[in-house]
Design a protein around this motif. Sequence first.
Motif, short mmCIF file in Angstrom:
data_model
loop_
_atom_site.label_atom_id
_atom_site.label_comp_id
_atom_site.label_asym_id
_atom_site.label_seq_id
_atom_site.Cartn_x
_atom_site.Cartn_y
_atom_site.Cartn_z
N PHE A 155 1.10 -1.21 0.00
CA PHE A 155 -0.18 -0.16 0.14
C PHE A 155 1.00 1.40 -0.01
O PHE A 155 1.01 2.00 1.05
N THR B 128 -1.04 5.68 -3.34
CA THR B 128 -2.21 5.26 -3.56
C THR B 128 -3.00 4.69 -2.49
O THR B 128 -4.18 4.34 -2.67
N GLN B 129 -2.63 4.83 -1.24
CA GLN B 129 -3.00 4.10 0.07
C GLN B 129 -4.41 5.10 0.31
O GLN B 129 -4.60 6.26 0.36
N ASN C 239 -5.71 0.27 -1.96
CA ASN C 239 -5.27 1.27 -2.78
C ASN C 239 -6.30 1.84 -3.82
O ASN C 239 -7.16 1.11 -4.17
N LYS D 145 -6.76 4.85 -7.01
CA LYS D 145 -5.80 5.65 -7.89
C LYS D 145 -6.50 7.33 -7.87
O LYS D 145 -7.51 7.47 -7.40
N LYS E 163 -9.09 11.86 -4.38
CA LYS E 163 -7.99 11.14 -3.77
C LYS E 163 -7.01 11.97 -4.69
O LYS E 163 -6.81 11.83 -5.84
N ALA F 294 -1.23 9.68 0.78
CA ALA F 294 -2.40 8.66 1.29
C ALA F 294 -3.76 9.39 1.88
O ALA F 294 -3.58 10.60 2.27
#
Lengths: 173, 230
Positions: free
Chosen positions: B113, B117-118, B170, B172, B202, B206
Amino acid sequence: MKSFRGWTLTQRCIAAATLTILCLVANAQGFALLGQSAPDFALRSFGGTNVRISEDRGDVVVLTFWGSQCGVCRRQLDMLDRSFATYRSAGLHMYGVSVDDDAARARQFVAAHPLGFTMLEDPAKDVARRYQIDNLPTTVLIDRGGIVRYVYRDFGPRDEALYLNQLRELLNE
Amino acid sequence: MMVGMSCSWALLSMPAAAQSPAPGSAPTSAETAAKAKAVRAQVEAALAAADNSPGAASPAPATGSAPAASPATGTAPPAAADTRSLDENTQQLKKDVVDLNRDLFVLEEELLFPANTQVAVYVSMDVGEFFALDSVTIKIDNKEVTNYLYTPREVDALLKGGVQRLYLGNLKVGNHELVAFFSGKGPDNRDYRRGASLKFDKSIGAKYLELKIEDRQRKMQPEFAIKDWE
């Protein structure tokens, strides 16, 4: 086919013993989880509370997978209930996991056969799949460290004594 | 893109849990491999020492903390010292193995992770007078990513201030929607099921989201909210 009539009594005994040992070894080795960590799961009990098996780490856990239409399962559940009543104070947890397709039938069975240990529902059979259940009843003995130690994929008259010996062994560890 | 999921308990406050580890603090794979090699060498050395020790053949208790009970009274002091040293070595090895396991866990999380992308979802609960939690289901972009059943002990831990990491996965970069369904017993012990949703963006870095279950005293009802920790 070759006849066995010419065999002596000793030869027959050796052949029978070898066959029995091979069957036992094949049965034990067929269960890939033996010696592995017991897969963790959370299931809802018929009483409504949720149970997570990892919370019983440090105690011996017996899991038995049963179905309401399995006659042998009933006999085995009664035997397990007796052992649970005897050893629960020594740190034994026992759960019966129903793999019935018909949840109502399983509920009726539980209501008609009150047992001292907790009965869990596995309607999606996720847990049965994780424990690689291919026969009913199957009973899994998990030690205090969470390792699968013994597995019974059937229940016969001689299994009770063996089961109790192995259960005592785990409880004494 | 969603890859993997995991659940874990952390009796940590949310801001502390939300902080990403400092760049220099995380172990690198080379460091971890070197540590693993060192621990292995120590284990081998300890095993060799155990084999060569005078008391190795006798079935001495593992703790070795009773030198007076040793039957060979003439050789008791050196044997006791050996046993004590072996015991200390064993304790040190256990500590090293635990440390190594922690480093490997951190490394695994960073590899599976990565920070860019986390996405992590936490659950917290306050008071719980009007709602007894039974399960939480999370959907991200209309795909179920986790369904968690709570045992009474887990609910107790939440009520005592615990914060649980319910999901780690994860996603994108871009816009996403998280929907959480809470089920349990509501006021008057009735079956209660409510949902909460959040549209979030996102970005690179993170993303930490918190599902908050609180009591609304004025309405005598529970309240469910999703907080976006930037």
